[in-house]
Design an enzyme around this catalytic site. Structure first.
Site, short mmCIF file in Angstrom:
data_model
loop_
_atom_site.label_atom_id
_atom_site.label_comp_id
_atom_site.label_asym_id
_atom_site.label_seq_id
_atom_site.Cartn_x
_atom_site.Cartn_y
_atom_site.Cartn_z
N GLU A 1 0.97 -1.45 -0.04
CA GLU A 1 -0.08 -0.03 -0.04
C GLU A 1 0.67 1.31 0.03
O GLU A 1 0.67 2.17 -0.57
CB GLU A 1 -0.92 0.12 1.36
CG GLU A 1 -2.10 -1.11 1.29
CD GLU A 1 -2.48 -1.18 -0.04
OE1 GLU A 1 -3.25 -0.13 -0.63
OE2 GLU A 1 -2.86 -2.19 -0.80
N TRP B 1 1.88 1.99 -3.49
CA TRP B 1 0.81 2.56 -4.18
C TRP B 1 1.13 4.05 -4.01
O TRP B 1 0.88 4.99 -4.80
CB TRP B 1 -0.67 2.23 -3.62
CG TRP B 1 -1.14 0.92 -4.55
CD1 TRP B 1 -1.35 -0.16 -4.02
CD2 TRP B 1 -1.63 0.93 -5.76
NE1 TRP B 1 -2.02 -0.90 -4.95
CE2 TRP B 1 -2.14 -0.24 -5.78
CE3 TRP B 1 -1.93 1.89 -6.57
CZ2 TRP B 1 -2.64 -0.80 -7.24
CZ3 TRP B 1 -2.38 1.55 -8.10
CH2 TRP B 1 -2.83 0.17 -8.26
N TRP C 1 -19.83 12.98 -19.45
CA TRP C 1 -20.15 12.94 -18.05
C TRP C 1 -21.35 13.97 -18.17
O TRP C 1 -21.69 14.76 -18.97
CB TRP C 1 -19.10 13.93 -17.34
CG TRP C 1 -17.60 13.28 -17.43
CD1 TRP C 1 -16.59 13.54 -18.07
CD2 TRP C 1 -17.18 11.98 -16.69
NE1 TRP C 1 -15.65 12.83 -18.05
CE2 TRP C 1 -15.88 11.82 -17.17
CE3 TRP C 1 -18.09 11.13 -16.08
CZ2 TRP C 1 -15.43 10.57 -16.68
CZ3 TRP C 1 -17.55 10.00 -15.52
CH2 TRP C 1 -16.05 9.74 -15.80
N ASN D 1 -10.52 3.56 3.08
CA ASN D 1 -10.16 3.29 1.90
C ASN D 1 -11.18 2.58 0.89
O ASN D 1 -11.50 2.98 -0.03
CB ASN D 1 -8.72 2.62 1.83
CG ASN D 1 -8.51 2.38 0.04
OD1 ASN D 1 -8.24 3.22 -0.52
ND2 ASN D 1 -8.22 1.03 -0.29
N TRP E 1 -14.98 12.59 -12.72
CA TRP E 1 -14.08 12.25 -11.68
C TRP E 1 -13.43 13.58 -11.15
O TRP E 1 -12.97 13.75 -9.75
CB TRP E 1 -13.08 11.16 -12.05
CG TRP E 1 -12.05 11.64 -13.00
CD1 TRP E 1 -12.27 11.35 -14.27
CD2 TRP E 1 -10.79 12.22 -12.97
NE1 TRP E 1 -11.09 12.02 -15.08
CE2 TRP E 1 -10.20 12.68 -13.97
CE3 TRP E 1 -10.00 12.96 -11.61
CZ2 TRP E 1 -9.13 13.32 -14.16
CZ3 TRP E 1 -8.86 13.26 -11.89
CH2 TRP E 1 -8.43 13.64 -13.12
N TRP F 1 -8.57 8.30 -8.10
CA TRP F 1 -10.04 8.75 -8.58
C TRP F 1 -9.97 8.30 -10.12
O TRP F 1 -10.95 7.80 -10.66
CB TRP F 1 -9.97 10.31 -8.71
CG TRP F 1 -10.91 10.91 -7.58
CD1 TRP F 1 -10.25 11.18 -6.41
CD2 TRP F 1 -12.27 10.67 -7.33
NE1 TRP F 1 -11.42 11.44 -5.61
CE2 TRP F 1 -12.60 11.24 -6.11
CE3 TRP F 1 -13.23 10.24 -8.08
CZ2 TRP F 1 -13.90 11.10 -5.46
CZ3 TRP F 1 -14.60 10.26 -7.58
CH2 TRP F 1 -14.84 10.78 -6.20
P1 FAD Z 1 -3.08 2.30 5.22
O1 FAD Z 1 -4.15 1.21 4.76
O2 FAD Z 1 -2.65 2.22 6.57
O3 FAD Z 1 -2.09 2.47 4.11
C1 FAD Z 1 -0.72 2.84 4.62
C2 FAD Z 1 -0.49 4.02 3.69
O4 FAD Z 1 -0.41 3.59 2.47
C3 FAD Z 1 -1.47 5.23 3.56
O5 FAD Z 1 -1.35 6.16 4.90
C4 FAD Z 1 -0.93 5.95 2.41
O6 FAD Z 1 0.01 6.84 2.50
C5 FAD Z 1 -0.73 4.67 1.76
N1 FAD Z 1 -1.87 4.14 0.73
C6 FAD Z 1 -2.70 3.26 1.24
N2 FAD Z 1 -3.37 3.09 0.08
C7 FAD Z 1 -3.15 3.93 -1.17
C8 FAD Z 1 -3.81 4.02 -2.27
N3 FAD Z 1 -4.59 3.50 -2.71
N4 FAD Z 1 -3.15 4.88 -2.96
C9 FAD Z 1 -1.87 5.79 -2.64
N5 FAD Z 1 -1.54 5.36 -1.33
C10 FAD Z 1 -1.86 4.69 -0.57
N6 FAD Z 1 -4.66 8.76 -0.25
C11 FAD Z 1 -4.15 9.93 0.32
O7 FAD Z 1 -3.02 9.84 1.11
N7 FAD Z 1 -4.58 11.19 -0.23
C12 FAD Z 1 -5.39 11.23 -1.03
O8 FAD Z 1 -5.74 12.30 -1.46
C13 FAD Z 1 -6.36 10.20 -1.64
N8 FAD Z 1 -7.19 10.18 -2.19
C14 FAD Z 1 -7.95 9.07 -2.63
C15 FAD Z 1 -9.10 9.11 -3.33
C16 FAD Z 1 -9.88 7.95 -3.70
C17 FAD Z 1 -10.83 8.12 -4.69
C18 FAD Z 1 -9.37 6.66 -3.08
C19 FAD Z 1 -9.92 5.35 -3.52
C20 FAD Z 1 -8.28 6.45 -2.36
C21 FAD Z 1 -7.42 7.59 -1.89
N9 FAD Z 1 -6.42 7.66 -1.22
C22 FAD Z 1 -5.63 8.87 -0.79
C23 FAD Z 1 -5.78 6.44 -0.82
C24 FAD Z 1 -6.26 5.74 0.43
O9 FAD Z 1 -7.46 5.53 0.55
C25 FAD Z 1 -5.63 6.18 1.89
O10 FAD Z 1 -4.34 6.51 1.80
C26 FAD Z 1 -5.92 5.72 2.80
O11 FAD Z 1 -7.15 5.19 3.09
C27 FAD Z 1 -5.35 6.16 4.11
O12 FAD Z 1 -5.62 5.64 5.39
P2 FAD Z 1 -4.48 4.77 6.17
O13 FAD Z 1 -3.41 5.68 6.44
O14 FAD Z 1 -5.02 4.24 7.25
O15 FAD Z 1 -4.05 3.55 5.09
#
Ligand code: FAD
Length: 490
Positions: free
Chosen positions: A287, A290, A318, A353, A371, A394
């Protein structure tokens, strides 16, 4: 000109080094700070709030976080004998002012990799260099510097799995550096007052339900709690929004309050000592991968910030639907899992997420709204709003991104709710008016018999909305719209 890595040694003088903080608001594992300290010269820590530049503005929720994070950084610096100098205005003008005041000959910073910031920094570094000021940039925010993880043909990866493999194969764990005990800073430098910047909302203060403790200590505490409680259940738990199985590190990482390498090394260590399984750690590190993938993609394809990664999606018709957009933003769509997510976002500045994916799919597919409308709303309301991650995700949901979910895969918000919130804990927390609706009908209350709703004290259309769309019809409409997308090369 890019701000390159350090090649020069410190000039033999006592001129201070300006340490320009941006999104690296921490004192440990901070390469720019380490460089400034190793010069042996006085250090001038500065944060510049540049609202007018071409660099994209932060949204309101992330300014709330920034406010507290800067306060925490200032306190940590004060403990070590240095102030955090605050200046507001054009970054270049403010830096030049500080250079003139202090006689500094070097500026160090951790690099920003978004297109606008990169351009601004490159121009600035170039101009300063012409005048004999050395500008040194470092990667303090990502696992790998964008542009360094390339495929066999020397091109950026467009697919995540091989990117991750290459990222993990080509990077080595850095040595983590502790925060310095003492930082020597020239005396008497003027600073603005953070309170005067009014970064947090006042009238009305919509941030009272915001969660998280911004700042380096808050980041370390969140990570420690995750290592103790969340990581062991990450693979299964991360998809259940009612559980606290994710790290909640996203805003901390966005503002650089903890380094991504510290997170990876800490998680790997937990597997090494046997407190969690290696699978949980691999999933978690993926993650974080990502996050790097998003930044590397945006770096290689800067147009992604504004337009579909796959240009053929530029023709997708759209809909303009201000009423639907408003219902989505305010959590009044009539689909409980969507409304729960949007209300969690509004109230706390964060959304789980899995639910981000569900609400995003609902906007772009069920409502067929661009989007970019969703990206803009998230940018303003998420405390972790991050250009690269937001745009990439997105576009992933919309089907127009690199390595995106296929456009024809359309989430059913009812079955998603039934699967990931089977006991309804998440929906009942954020949509309390549905509290008494039995599990069987909770995710689709309009299907419940009248007497069930009556007993639950719900009148649809009065206490909770009817669904704003019929999902089956909306799905067909989205698939029809897809048919109009021109295929590449056709
Ligand atoms: P954890 O599951 O603990 O993951 C650890 C770290 O990995 C996160 O803190 C984050 O830095 C990174 N990470 C995890 N999933 C993703 C992912 N899919 N993409 C990129 N990095 C990821 N994340 C953001 O940080 N900023 C945003 O603006 C953002 N916008 C999003 C928009 C959409 C439509 C979606 C579906 C996801 C988005 N995310 C974004 C990704 C993700 O949802 C969040 O990073 C995550 O929910 C943060 O919670 P956590 O720190 O507990 O994640």
């Amino acid at each position: 000109m890019e701000i390159g890595p350090v090649t020069t040694s410190a000039p033999p003088n006592d001129a201070p080094v300006i340490l320009w903080f941006r999104r690296d608001l921490r004192l440990s594992d901070n390469p720019a700070l380490s460089r400034a300290m190793s010069s042996g010269r006085p250090v001038v820590p500065v944060y510049i709030h540049d609202e007018g530049s071409q660099v994209r503005r932060s949204g309101a929720a992330s300014l709330w976080w920034l406010d507290r994070s800067l306060r925490a950084l200032a306190a940590d610096l004060t403990d070590r004998g240095a102030p955090l100098i605050l200046r507001r205005g054009n970054a270049e003008a403010k830096l030049r002012g500080l250079i003139a005041e202090t006689g500094a000959t070097t500026v160090v910073m951790n690099r920003l990799f978004e297109p606008d910031a990169r351009e601004r920094d490159a121009a600035l570094a170039h101009d300063l260099k012409v005048e004999g000021i050395d500008c040194q940039g470092f990667n303090g925010t990502l696992l790998a510097t964008p542009g360094t993880v390339l495929n066999g043909s020397g091109r950026p990866y467009r697919v995540f799995t091989p990117f991750l493999k290459a990222l993990l194969a080509t990077t080595t764990e850095p040595t983590l550096s502790p925060a310095p005990n003492r930082i020597v800073c020239p005396q008497g430098l003027a600073s603005e007052r953070l309170a005067d910047w009014v970064l947090s909302p006042t009238q009305p203060d919509w941030s009272t339900g915001f969660e998280g403790v911004p700042g380096e200590a808050g980041a370390v505490a969140a990570f420690t709690a995750f290592l103790d409680e969340g990581l062991a259940d990450y693979c299964d738990g991360r998809d259940i929004p009612a559980r606290s199985a994710t790290s909640r590190l996203s805003a901390h990482l966005h503002f650089g309050e903890i380094s991504p390498w510290r997170v990876v090394i800490g998680a790997r260590r937990a597997a090494h000592v046997g407190t969690v399984s290696a699978d949980e750690v691999s999933k978690f590190v993926a993650e974080l991968g990502w996050r790097d993938f998003s930044a590397h993609l945006l770096h290689a394809f800067p147009y992604m910030a504004e337009r579909a990664f796959r240009p053929e999606f530029g023709t997708l018709p759209w809909r303009s639907d201000p009423g639907g957009l408003k219902a989505w933003q305010t959590g009044q769509t009539g689909f409980p899992i969507v409304d729960a997510g949007m209300r969690q976002l509004w109230t706390t500045g964060w959304m789980h997420n899995r639910v981000r994916m569900i609400v995003a799919s609902f906007l772009v597919k069920d409502l067929l709204i661009d989007w970019r409308e969703g990206e803009a709303w998230f940018r303003d309301t998420l405390v972790d709003a991050d250009l690269a991650s937001n745009v990439q995700n997105w576009q992933w949901v919309a089907g127009c991104g690199a390595d995106a979910a296929p456009y024809f895969r359309i989430f059913n918000p009812v079955t998603q709710g039934q699967k990931f919130d089977a006991d309804g804990r998440y929906v009942r927390r954020w949509v309390p008016e549905l509290q008494a609706v039995p599990d069987r009908w909770l995710q689709a209350p309009w299907t419940a018999p009248d007497e069930v709703l009556l007993q639950a004290g719900i009148e649809l259309g009065r206490d909770y909305p009817f669904p704003v769309v019929d999902h089956a019809a909306a799905r067909l409409r989205a698939l029809d719209a897809l048919k109009t997308v021109s295929r590449p090369g056709s």
